[in-house]
Design an enzyme around this catalytic site. Structure first.
Site, PDB file in Angstrom:
ATOM      1  N   SER A  72       0.835  -1.200   0.000  1.00  0.00           N
ATOM      2  CA  SER A  72       0.000   0.000   0.000  1.00  0.00           C
ATOM      3  C   SER A  72       0.876   1.260   0.000  1.00  0.00           C
ATOM      4  O   SER A  72       1.663   1.463  -0.924  1.00  0.00           O
ATOM      5  CB  SER A  72      -0.962  -0.050   1.194  1.00  0.00           C
ATOM      6  OG  SER A  72      -1.983   0.916   1.082  1.00  0.00           O
ATOM      7  N   TYR A  73       0.779   2.092   1.018  1.00  0.00           N
ATOM      8  CA  TYR A  73       1.664   3.266   1.141  1.00  0.00           C
ATOM      9  C   TYR A  73       3.130   2.848   1.021  1.00  0.00           C
ATOM     10  O   TYR A  73       3.947   3.532   0.381  1.00  0.00           O
ATOM     11  CB  TYR A  73       1.406   3.921   2.492  1.00  0.00           C
ATOM     12  CG  TYR A  73       2.444   4.911   2.969  1.00  0.00           C
ATOM     13  CD1 TYR A  73       2.516   6.198   2.437  1.00  0.00           C
ATOM     14  CD2 TYR A  73       3.334   4.570   3.991  1.00  0.00           C
ATOM     15  CE1 TYR A  73       3.447   7.113   2.895  1.00  0.00           C
ATOM     16  CE2 TYR A  73       4.265   5.477   4.464  1.00  0.00           C
ATOM     17  CZ  TYR A  73       4.329   6.750   3.912  1.00  0.00           C
ATOM     18  OH  TYR A  73       5.254   7.654   4.376  1.00  0.00           O
TER      19      TYR A  73
END
Length: 231
Positions: A72-73
């Site tokens: 994700s991030y």
């Protein structure tokens, strides 16, 4: 090979502690802890991309064979770290492994998250489902946690939605077949961000298949690291 792993927003790199037991001895998991969490919880979180990349760069040994993984991030940060390595003339990773992340030009949905009030941000985290309920309900712990997650979302919010450069190494993108945050179409867009080969791998689960399908994901990561299955 060193497998450097970057966690998702607000998370400690300790999320990767169990990975080593699924991998052969010649692949060494090296979790990259970000300031403000885990073993670095006493440090101030970094909310500026260049400063965060400089911090993480110091934790790498690009002179030895390695791969980069981010969820994700963490996938966005891993991509930017690979770009930094290329710009510095260091050896690039044998593979850049991007998990549960839309390609950069599709990240606009997170642009204002860091500006939410504490109550609104807590509600947003509850909707995403990656934060333990007991943490969300503990006001004292949330006072510590919110600045960390807010710093990560500020980096995402200010990241931009253009095509911020490319890497030269092979890229493999993983997506969850029930992930509404980063579906197959948005993950396939990562193909435009590398001059190397590109491949996509499906994992069963939602946005946090990192937890629910850990053994499946790690097996897929091992295949790329040890067999070069990027296409």
């Amino acid at each position: 090979m060193n497998l450097y792993c970057i966690p998702y927003a607000g998370c400690s790199a300790r999320v990767y502690d169990s990975w080593q037991q699924h991998l052969p001895d010649h692949v060494t998991v090296v979790p990259l802890e970000l300031p403000g969490r885990g073993s670095r919880c006493v440090e101030e979180p970094i909310d500026e991309l260049a400063a965060l990349l400089a911090d993480l760069y110091q934790q790498l040994d690009p002179g030895s064979p390695y791969a980069l993984f981010g969820h994700s991030y963490g996938a966005v940060i891993a991509f930017e770290l690979a770009k930094l390595l290329r710009a510095k003339g260091d050896p690039e990773p044998s593979a850049l492994l991007l998990s549960a992340s839309r390609a950069p030009r599709l990240l606009g949905a997170d642009a204002d998250t860091h500006r939410l009030s504490d109550a609104e941000l807590t509600e947003r985290l509850a909707e995403l489902g990656g934060t333990p309920q007991e943490l969300l309900e503990n006001e004292e712990l949330m006072e510590i946690y919110l600045p960390v997650i807010r710093a990560d979302y500020r980096i995402l919010g200010e990241y931009g939605t253009g095509t911020p450069g490319r890497v030269g190494c092979p890229v493999v993108a993983f997506y969850g077949d029930a992930d509404d945050e980063a579906d197959l179409a948005s993950v396939e867009e990562w193909a435009h961000y590398t001059d190397g080969s590109f491949g996509v791998r499906k994992i069963h689960g939602d946005h946090f298949f990192l937890h629910a399908a850990e053994s499946e994901l790690v097996a897929a990561v091992e295949a790329v690291c040890t067999k070069g299955e990027s296409s």
